[in-house]
Design a protein around this motif. Structure first.
Motif: not given
Length: 405
Positions: A341-362
């Motif tokens: 469960t944690t790994v699948t959630t991390i995969a989704a959050v990792l995409i958000l981290f890689l393809f966003t900037e600023g406060s959303t990336r933080d």
């Protein structure tokens, strides 16, 4: 065939030592480096700016008072004469479709000069003004802007790089890149000297230097005073505190007091881990990071409750088994579920981290750390508290079943 049970309890002593050292090191780091507050939690300027060229300039030379207004129907010029008589000239978008049409029609207003700064074919309905400019017309030009001549989108990353010399400035995209609209947050690092006008002057000077005068407009601007920012800090702290208190009461009602204590200790370590990470990485504390903290609090307690449910079920299935063995068995049974469960959630959050900037990336960055911490505290920290409070008891003594055997 009975599934092999992992003796997780053998790791409890090492875990206690590690987290004790981590606690000391984390507190020392916070005191040495300090918490870097974002503009949300300190006084400063918040301004929404759109980058667009000036396409029309209005000036007035005369003795009357002339004001400009615009709504969804059209542009309205109100003339107030010396004897206080008002006369309104309306230029409806349905009749005056372009800037050229407006310039031709405005000649009927004596003293008003409408000068084109771009193409006359620009749609009149696309024009907008800056919130910093007044509505009363005078010899000083009132600029009207439009996105129509602009075809190149503008990214937050490029704006952030071009204004990197301004200390304490954060940039956030508002809408799509084609809208060329951004929210600027400029922290007030010297409340005794700086004012709203001073901070706006700093931002305006930088924008003029980089993009040129007449190529941007303030859609809105607000100044957050130190008193309001202090209240926001207090409210955020109370929000996290009451979230933890409510979770404590919920777990205590559903299970027992020691289960509730175990869940809260695990959550507090998750929160502390994320705070230490933000201090170490010099990340700003903002409403986004508070949202990340609350997200992890809710996510982590869900994992912990699943494990508690399994422990309670095993105490009923194996009433004569020692508590520590029940804990090991329960962790073994939920281990795969928690990790997957944690790994699948991390995969989704990792995409958000890689393809966003600023406060959303933080936000995504802090969330990643919280997710990793959450699965560790669920499988190690919470069981340690249970082991210390009921590890030597038998299953039937840990949680008494309401259903008669």
């Amino acid at each position: 065939i009975m599934k092999k049970i992992y003796k997780v309890s053998k790791l409890f002593t090492a875990t206690i030592i590690f987290y004790a050292l981590f606690l000391v090191a984390g507190v020392a780091l916070i005191f040495v480096k300090g918490v870097q507050k974002g503009v949300d939690f300190q006084s400063g300027l918040v301004a929404k700016v759109r980058f667009a060229p000036t396409v029309l300039a209005l000036t007035y030379e005369g003795t009357d008072s002339v004001t400009f207004s615009q709504d969804t129907r059209g542009i309205h010029i109100v003339t107030t004469s010396i004897n206080a008589e008002n006369k309104t000239e309306s230029f409806l978008f349905s009749e005056y479709k372009t800037v050229g049409d407006f310039i031709a029609g405005s000649t009927r207003i004596v003293g008003l000069k409408a000068e084109s700064k771009g193409a006359d074919s620009v749609s009149l309905a696309s024009l907008f003004t800056s919130s910093t400019e007044g509505t009363r017309l005078s010899s000083k030009a009132l600029n009207l802007y439009s996105l129509e001549p602009v075809s190149t989108p503008l990214s937050a990353d490029s704006v952030r790089k071009s204004l990197s010399d301004i200390s304490g400035l954060t940039v956030q995209q508002v809408g799509e890149e084609a809208l060329r609209t951004f929210q600027f947050r400029l922290a007030d690092n010297d409340p005794a000297k700086n004012t709203s006008d001073n901070l706006k002057s700093i931002l305006t000077a930088a924008l003029v230097k980089t993009y040129g005068a007449g190529n941007f407009a303030y859609l809105s601007s607000d100044f957050m005073g130190s008193q309001f920012s202090a209240a926001l800090v207090q409210q955020s702290a109370l929000l996290v505190f009451f979230s933890i208190v409510l979770i404590f009461l919920y777990v205590m009602v559903r299970f027992k007091w020691n289960f509730s204590l175990a869940a809260i200790v695990a959550l507090m370590f998750d929160t502390f881990t994320m705070v230490v990470y933000m201090v170490l990485m010099r990340m700003e504390f903002s409403t986004f990071t508070v949202a990340a903290l609350l997200t992890i609090i809710g996510y982590s307690v869900n994992d912990t409750v699943v494990m508690f449910d399994r422990i309670r079920e095993n105490t009923r299935l194996f009433p004569d088994m020692i508590g520590r063995d029940i804990i090991d068995k329960s962790i073994t049974e939920v281990f795969g579920r928690s990790v997957i469960t944690t790994v699948t959630t991390i995969a989704a959050v990792l995409i958000l981290f890689l393809f966003t900037e600023g406060s959303t990336r933080d936000f995504a960055n802090v969330l990643l750390v919280g997710l990793i911490s959450g699965v560790i505290t669920t499988l190690l920290i919470a069981p340690i508290i249970l082991d210390r409070t009921c590890g030597a008891k038998r299953g039937q003594e840990i949680i008494k079943s309401k259903v008669a055997a």
